[in-house]
Design an enzyme around this catalytic site. Sequence first.
Site, PDB file in Angstrom:
ATOM      1  CE  LYS A  19     -22.991 133.524  -3.346  1.00 24.59           C
ATOM      2  NZ  LYS A  19     -23.760 132.763  -4.232  1.00 24.59           N
TER       3      LYS A  19
HETATM    4  C1  LIG Z   1     -25.348 133.237  -4.454  1.00 24.95           C
HETATM    5  C2  LIG Z   1     -25.880 132.943  -5.779  1.00 24.95           C
HETATM    6  C3  LIG Z   1     -26.818 133.784  -6.406  1.00 24.95           C
HETATM    7  C4  LIG Z   1     -27.472 134.910  -5.684  1.00 24.95           C
HETATM    8  O1  LIG Z   1     -26.590 135.920  -5.326  1.00 24.95           O
HETATM    9  P1  LIG Z   1     -27.117 137.124  -4.418  1.00 24.95           P
HETATM   10  O2  LIG Z   1     -26.017 138.139  -4.528  1.00 24.95           O
HETATM   11  O3  LIG Z   1     -27.272 136.583  -3.023  1.00 24.95           O
HETATM   12  O4  LIG Z   1     -28.401 137.600  -4.984  1.00 24.95           O
HETATM   13  C5  LIG Z   1     -27.193 133.503  -7.706  1.00 24.95           C
HETATM   14  N1  LIG Z   1     -26.689 132.455  -8.355  1.00 24.95           N
HETATM   15  C6  LIG Z   1     -25.803 131.616  -7.803  1.00 24.95           C
HETATM   16  C7  LIG Z   1     -25.245 130.486  -8.598  1.00 24.95           C
HETATM   17  C8  LIG Z   1     -25.381 131.823  -6.483  1.00 24.95           C
HETATM   18  O5  LIG Z   1     -24.517 130.973  -5.934  1.00 24.95           O
END
Ligand SMILES: *Cc1c(COP(=O)(O)O)cnc(C)c1O
Length: 385
Positions: A193
């Site tokens: 992210k």
């Molecule tokens: C990455 C992601 C998640 C999950 O995030 P985590 O921190 O890995 O639990 C949820 N929603 C979206 C849209 C994502 O891209």
Amino acid sequence: MSDRTTYGQDLAPVTLGQPTVGAEELAAVAEVFRSGWLAGDGPTCRLFEEEFAAAVGTEHALAVANCTAALHLALLALGVGPGDEVIVADYTFPATGHAVLFTGATPVFADVLADTATVDPASVLALIGPKTVGVIAVDTAGLPADYARLTELTQRHGLFLIEDAACSAGATYQGARAGTLAPIACFSFHGRKGITAGEGGALVTKDAAIDAKARKLHAFGISSAHDRAAQRDLTVPEFAELGHNYKLSDVAAAILRVQLTRIPELIQRRSAIAAAYVSDLAGSAGVTLPVEPDDRTHAWQSYVLTLDRAIDRGAVATALREQGIGCTFGTYASHLQPVYGTTNACPTSADLFRRHLTIPMHANLSEADVLRVGRGVREAIARTR
Ligand SMILES: *Cc1c(COP(=O)(O)O)cnc(C)c1O
């Protein structure tokens, strides 16, 4: 980060994503080691929460283990449970739908718009029924959904609205920052992210009651050890409700305190790379570039191309990977995942799931990398048409 500026025979791989972390983050970790409090929900988490809430422009931020936990806590704090239906944007990492299943409620998947891949408000509207309690919209690949229409329709039907802002830290919609576009928003700080501590998440809200409920449930359903440590008298907590252990460690919070300060610079760099991809790839046969509507700005967590239907995406991906260029599909059409056992159709989401191709996007890409990716994409498409 990279000193590769020229083409050569043995080119280093261009990775799909890469964190931008360095000496400052390491120094912050050293400092938290010296502090003696490494566990979650400690003094460093509190500082991060204050700073993150301020950066987002909201009242409360709760640091949690990941975005999936944030989504689960948001639903629990809203009282969602068995018998309820929650309308979820279909085209997303399945954490969004999973969070609904964790509560015993049923996710009902709404189709997305072909251009932005964000949830289609008309599809949401069509799915509202007697069991519907709320909607989770997703800021797909870092681009906010259409919150003006979503806010209007959820308010009119008495439904809650959650922003899955996992990918959108630093994005905006009609001048407002991601994380403030719905009454509750959930961020991810996973390694892929926009800002990261490896793993991590945050639940942000202006609603003190939601924050308090989520805060209690993220630490076993009892008051925080940090608060108890500050008390002089011996308070023995009682476990009255079943909470989770969704705390973020103070080590991760220390990293995130630094990452947070990088958001503007990282967004600027990724926006410049997106612009370079436009110069290089606009008008190329077989590809449609991602859109950034006039009323919003993209956080560019991912750069996602849409390939024409006639193109063999698998062959393009293999050609790119053979040259050391990272690529993958877009994200998931949730309704097609067997875990949900659903029969409702989301044809646009299914189509994007087949045609999207994600190419490298991170702040450490050099201009030479971008040109190499662009050329690789054009050549691979030309060969596979
Ligand atoms: C990455 C992601 C998640 C999950 O995030 P985590 O921190 O890995 O639990 C949820 N929603 C979206 C849209 C994502 O891209």
